[in-house]
Design an enzyme around this catalytic site. Structure first.
Site, PDB file in Angstrom:
ATOM      1  N   CYS A 105       3.178   1.780   3.041  1.00 23.99           N
ATOM      2  CA  CYS A 105       4.415   0.989   2.994  1.00 23.99           C
ATOM      3  C   CYS A 105       5.468   1.710   2.156  1.00 23.99           C
ATOM      4  O   CYS A 105       6.647   1.776   2.527  1.00 23.99           O
ATOM      5  CB  CYS A 105       4.143  -0.388   2.397  1.00 23.99           C
ATOM      6  N   ASP A 152      22.334  16.100 -28.303  1.00 22.84           N
ATOM      7  CA  ASP A 152      21.012  16.443 -27.775  1.00 22.84           C
ATOM      8  C   ASP A 152      20.872  16.104 -26.296  1.00 22.84           C
ATOM      9  O   ASP A 152      19.898  16.507 -25.660  1.00 22.84           O
ATOM     10  CB  ASP A 152      19.910  15.699 -28.550  1.00 22.84           C
ATOM     11  N   ASP A 162      14.858  17.988 -32.786  1.00 28.49           N
ATOM     12  CA  ASP A 162      16.059  17.839 -33.595  1.00 28.49           C
ATOM     13  C   ASP A 162      15.607  17.359 -34.978  1.00 28.49           C
ATOM     14  O   ASP A 162      14.470  16.923 -35.147  1.00 28.49           O
ATOM     15  CB  ASP A 162      16.991  16.821 -32.933  1.00 28.49           C
ATOM     16  N   CYS A 177       0.844  -1.200   0.000  1.00 29.71           N
ATOM     17  CA  CYS A 177       0.000   0.000   0.000  1.00 29.71           C
ATOM     18  C   CYS A 177       0.877   1.248   0.000  1.00 29.71           C
ATOM     19  O   CYS A 177       2.102   1.174   0.134  1.00 29.71           O
ATOM     20  CB  CYS A 177      -0.950   0.005   1.195  1.00 29.71           C
ATOM     21  N   ASP A 211      17.918  12.820 -30.609  1.00 29.18           N
ATOM     22  CA  ASP A 211      18.467  11.470 -30.630  1.00 29.18           C
ATOM     23  C   ASP A 211      19.975  11.386 -30.461  1.00 29.18           C
ATOM     24  O   ASP A 211      20.510  10.325 -30.160  1.00 29.18           O
ATOM     25  CB  ASP A 211      18.106  10.785 -31.950  1.00 29.18           C
TER      26      ASP A 211
END
Length: 765
Positions: A53, A640, A451, A50, A636
Site C-alpha cells: 500500500c 550551524d 559546536d 502493508c 545549535d
C-alpha cells in the site's frame, strides 16, 4: 424526478461526499506553509495496512505535477504530501482512483480505536466458530459413519459461513479493493487461500467426501486475526508517546481582547499576537512570551528538568508546559500547528515513515511477493496434478497450503515495527528523530563534529575566579550587575549569592546600562563601572591594555572577572563513550581560541578550531565527506544550520534556534549530552534487529515453502506457521525496549571496563 425519498437521497449524497474526500478549499485551509514555497497537507487513509500500500500511494502521488514529496506512515495511516504553493495537485482524486478513501488528519483525535474494536470482534467470532468446528471434526476423525459425517460437515459449513463473512471481511475488503484497482497486497493470497479452502470443503460435503477443511479455513482466519490484532496493539503501544503529547495540548484558551473582554477560543483559532490568560494548573496552549505576572512552570516535557522554573515578564514559554503556581498573561508567538509541541508530535510520527534502505528493501520485497506467491502456488498445483495423475483434490489442497504459508506478513513487519519501537525508546529518553533513515545513518558514523556554545556547553557562563575577589568586591560588583540581564552580569549575581556576599556599602545615585559596554553607576562625584575593560578603565591607566570584564572606580581597576562556560551534564562521559567506540572527535566553534581550547582540554579532544565561520564549518564537513568519513554534526545556532544540513547525520538540542532544529535529523530535549551516544547505540541496536528480522523472514520462507510444496503441510498447520512467523518478528523488535545491553564489545581490558561503565551511564539516562 428522483426515485429516492428525500432522507435517502441526502444520505446517498453524504456517503458520496465522504467517499470523495475533502474539497480543494478544505485542503488549502488546513495545509500549512513549511518554507521554500512549499505547503504540507496531512491526510488520514484508513485503508493503508502493508508495504505494498505504501509503495502504491507514494509512487502515484510523487508523480503528480506540483508534488515535492509524499510519505506514508503505516502506524498512523497518515499520508503527508508536500506541494508547491502555486498549484494544488489532485491529491484526493489520485487516492480515490487508487481505492484509498482519505479524510483530513487530526492529530488530536482521541477516543475508542475503531480498528482495534473491529479486530477484537472478528477474533471472538472466528475463535468461537473455530472451536465449535474443531469439536465437530473430532467426531469425524474418530470414525463417524457416512450419514453422521455428512451431518457434521454441513453443520461445520453453516458455522463457518457467517464467520467467513464477518471475521474474513477484513481481508476480503482489502483484497478486493486492491484487485479492482489493478494491484496486489498481502491480503490477496490470504483471501484466496481461505476462499479456496472453504470452497473445496463445500464441494467435498456436497459430494459426500470423507475430508473437509472447514476447520482449516476458519482456524486460518482465527490465527491471522490474532497476529494482526497483536501487531495493531504493539504499534499503538509504541505510539502512545504521541497520544500523550496530544493530550498535553488544551482544547482552547482564554483570549483577552483590547477592550477588556475575555473569550474562550478553540486552540486552532489562536493566532500570533493574541493575549492569553493562563490560570494556575493550566497547560500553555501555544508558544509565547510572558507579558505580565510571574509563576513557576513545569518545563519537563521540553527540557527534561523536573524542578519548576521561574517565569516572569519576557520569559519564553512553550506549548504543553504546565503553569504551577500563579496566573499570568502571555502573548502568543505561534499558532498551534507551528508550536514546539506540534513539532515534537510531527517528529515522533515521522520516525516510522522514513525511507531508509532497509525499509525500501522490505517494501519492494512485499510488493513483489504476492505475484511470486501466486505463481508458486499455481506451479505447485500443476506439479501435483502431474505427479498424482490428475488428483485435483490433492493438488489444490497443497496449493492452498502454499498460498497460506508464504504470506509476506513477517517481511512486511520486519522494518516498521523496529523503527516504531526505536522511536519510542528514543522519545522516552528525550530524543526526537525525524525518520528511520536518520537512525540508519547515525549507526554508520565514524566521526563527530561539535559546536561549543549551547552544544557541548549550556551557553550559561559562570564566574571562575570568585574566590580571588573577596566578599566586598563581589558584593559591589553584584550591586551593579543586578541591573542587567547580560549573561556575565547574571553569573556575577549568582556567584555573589552563592558565596554569601553581603550588600554593597556604596549607595548609588543612578545606575544605567550601556549596550555593548557595561553598567555605569554614579555616587556623588564617583563613577563605578562594570563591563568591558577598554570602556571601564581610564585610557591613562596602566591597566588600560587589559581585556575582558572588569570592575572600575573612577577609571582604575578594582577587579577583573574570568568567566567559564558550563559543560552540559555528562558531556565528558558521553565524549569518552564515543571515543572508545572509535569515533573521531572535533570541536569547531566561532568562540575565542582561549575558550575553545579550555573546553577541548577538559574533554580530551585533540582536534579543534576557534573563530570558525559558518562557511568554514561547511567546508570542513565537505572535506571529511570527500575523505570517506560519515560525520555526525551536533550544533545549535543559526550559524550551524548549513553544517547540520550538510552532515551525514545531525543532532541539535531543543534550545537550538528554529532553523537549527529544522535542519537537524535528531533533537534532544534534555540537558544531558548522553543523548548523543544513547541515540547512536539505540540506532545500532535497531539496525541489528532489522537485519535479524530480515534473516528470520528469509529463513522461515526457505524452510516453509519447500515443505509446503512437497505436501507435508495442511492448510491449518500453514496458518499457524505463518502467524507464528509474524509474532516472532514482533517479539524480536520488542527486545529493543527490554534489552539493557548497549552496542559495544566488552572485554577484559581497562578500556573495555570503562566502556561498560559509560554504557551503564548512558542506559541509566
Amino acid at each position: 424526478m428522483s426515485c429516492c425519498a428525500p432522507g435517502t437521497e441526502m444520505a446517498l449524497e453524504a456517503a458520496e461526499a465522504e467517499r470523495a474526500g475533502p474539497s480543494a478549499e478544505e485542503i488549502l485551509l488546513t495545509s500549512r506553509a513549511i518554507g521554500d514555497g512549499l505547503r504540507q497537507t496531512d491526510l488520514s487513509v484508513p485503508g493503508v495496512h502493508c508495504g505494498a500500500c505504501i509503495q502504491v500511494i507514494e509512487k502515484a502521488l510523487n508523480k503528480l505535477d506540483g508534488v515535492a514529496a509524499a510519505r506514508v506512515n503505516l502506524s498512523t495511516r497518515r499520508v503527508s504530501v508536500k506541494w508547491r504553493e502555486d498549484k494544488l495537485p489532485p491529491i484526493i482524486e489520485t487516492l480515490n482512483r487508487l481505492g484509498y478513501a482519505a479524510h483530513l488528519f487530526e492529530a488530536g483525535e482521541t477516543g475508542k480505536d475503531p480498528v482495534l474494536s473491529e479486530l477484537i470482534r472478528a477474533v471472538a467470532v472466528a475463535g468461537f466458530a473455530a472451536g465449535n468446528i474443531m469439536l465437530l471434526s473430532v467426531s469425524v476423525w474418530s470414525g463417524a459413519d457416512d450419514a453422521t459425517r455428512d451431518m457434521f460437515h454441513w453443520l461445520s459449513a453453516l458455522i463457518a459461513l457467517p464467520a467467513l463473512f464477518f471475521a474474513g471481511s477484513i481481508f476480503f475488503r482489502s483484497a478486493w479493493n486492491a484487485l479492482r484497482h489493478g494491484r496486489m497486497n498481502m491480503d490477496v493470497p490470504i483471501a484466496l487461500g481461505v476462499s479456496l479452502a472453504y470452497g473445496l470443503s463445500l464441494y467435498e460435503t456436497i459430494n459426500h467426501g470423507a475430508h473437509a477443511y472447514f476447520d482449516a479455513s476458519v482456524s486460518l482466519l482465527f490465527f491471522l486475526l490474532i497476529g494482526r490484532t497483536l501487531d495493531h496493539v504493539m504499534r499503538e503501544r509504541a505510539r502512545t508517546a504521541v497520544s500523550g503529547l496530544a493530550r498535553l495540548a488544551p482544547r482552547g484558551a482564554m483570549v483577552l481582547s483590547d477592550d477588556g473582554g475575555r473569550d474562550y477560543v478553540p486552540l486552532e483559532e489562536i493566532r500570533p499576537g493574541m493575549r492569553i490568560a493562563i490560570a494556575a494548573g493550566e497547560r500553555i496552549p501555544v508558544d509565547g512570551v510572558v507579558e505580565s505576572g510571574a509563576s513557576e512552570i513545569d518545563c519537563s516535557m521540553a527540557t527534561g528538568e523536573s524542578a519548576p522554573q521561574a517565569a516572569g515578564p519576557g520569559a519564553d514559554i512553550r506549548a504543553g508546559m504546565l503553569n504551577l503556581t500563579q496566573p499570568f498573561v502571555m502573548r502568543a508567538t505561534a499558532t498551534a500547528d507551528n508550536s514546539f509541541l506540534a513539532e515534537m508530535m510531527r517528529l515522533m510520527e515521522a520516525a516510522e515513515g522514513g525511507r531508509a534502505l532497509y525499509r525500501r528493501l522490505a517494501d519492494r520485497a512485499s510488493a513483489l511477493y504476492s505475484p511470486v506467491v501466486h505463481v508458486t502456488a499455481f506451479l505447485t498445483f500443476l506439479g501435483w496434478m502431474i505427479a498424482t495423475g490428475g488428483d485435483w483434490h490433492r493438488a489444490i489442497t497443497v496449493a492452498i497450503a502454499v498460498l497460506i504459508i508464504t504470506c509476506p506478513c513477517a517481511l512486511g513487519l520486519a522494518v516498521p515495527i523496529v523503527q516504531v519501537v526505536a522511536a519510542r525508546r528514543l522519545f522516552e529518553n528525550g530524543i526526537m528523530v525525524k525518520d528511520g533513515a536518520a537512525m540508519e545513518k547515525l549507526a554508520e558514523i565514524d566521526s563527530a563534529v561539535f559546536d561549543k556554545t549551547g552544544t557541548l556547553t549550556l551557553g550559561v557562563p559562570h564566574l571562575a575566579n570568585e574566590r580571588e575577589l573577596g566578599d566586598t568586591t563581589m558584593a559591589l560588583a553584584a550591586s551593579l550587575a543586578v541591573h542587567s540581564r547580560h549573561p556575565f552580569s547574571r553569573a556575577i549575581v549568582r556567584a555573589a549569592a552563592g558565596a554569601g556576599a553581603g550588600s554593597a556599602a556604596v549607595q548609588f545615585d543612578t545606575v544605567r546600562e550601556l549596550p555593548g559596554l557595561g553598567i555605569e553607576a554614579l555616587s556623588g562625584a564617583d563613577v563605578w563601572r562594570l563591563g568591558r575593560a577598554g570602556w571601564a578603565l581610564d585610557l591613562a591607566s596602566d591597566a588600560s591594555h587589559e581585556s575582558g570584564t572588569v570592575l572600575a572606580h573612577n577609571g582604575r581597576r578594582l577587579a577583573a572577572f574570568r568567566f567559564d562556560d558550563t559543560l552540559r551534564p555528562d558531556t565528558k562521559a558521553a565524549v569518552d563513550h564515543l571515543r572508545l567506540q572509535g569515533i573521531g572527535l572535533e570541536i569547531m566553534s566561532g568562540d575565542s581560541r582561549e575558550q575553545v581550547a579550555r573546553v577541548a582540554r577538559r574533554l580530551g579532544i585533540q582536534t579543534w578550531e576557534a573563530g570558525v565561520l559558518p562557511g568554514e564549518k561547511l567546508s570542513r564537513l565537505s572535506a571529511l565527506s570527500s575523505e570517506g568519513h560519515k560525520t555526525l554534526m551536533v550544533g545549535d545556532g543559526l550559524n550551524d544550520a548549513p553544517a547540520l544540513a550538510a552532515a551525514h547525520v545531525s543532532m541539535a538540542p531543543a534550545t537550538a534556534a528554529d532553523i537549527g532544529r529544522n535542519a537537524a535529523d535528531f533533537v534532544f530535549l534534555r540537558e544531558s549530552f548522553l543523548a548523543v551516544p544513547l541515540a547512536r547505540d539505540i540506532a545500532k541496536r535497531a539496525g541489528r534487529l532489522i537485519r535479524q528480522n530480515f534473516a528470520l523472514a528469509i529463513i522461515y520462507n526457505l524452510l516453509a515453502v519447500p515443505i509446503a510444496v512437497l505436501g507435508y503441510v495442511t492448510p491449518l498447520i500453514a496458518a499457524i506457521a505463518m502467524s507464528l512467523s509474524s509474532l516472532i518478528v514482533i517479539g524480536n523488535a520488542l527486545r529493543l525496549r527490554t534489552d539493557a545491553r548497549l552496542v559495544g564489545n566488552h572485554g577484559d581490558t581497562e578500556a573495555d571496563h570503562r566502556q561498560a561503565e559509560i554504557s551503564a551511564m548512558v542506559e541509566a539516562a
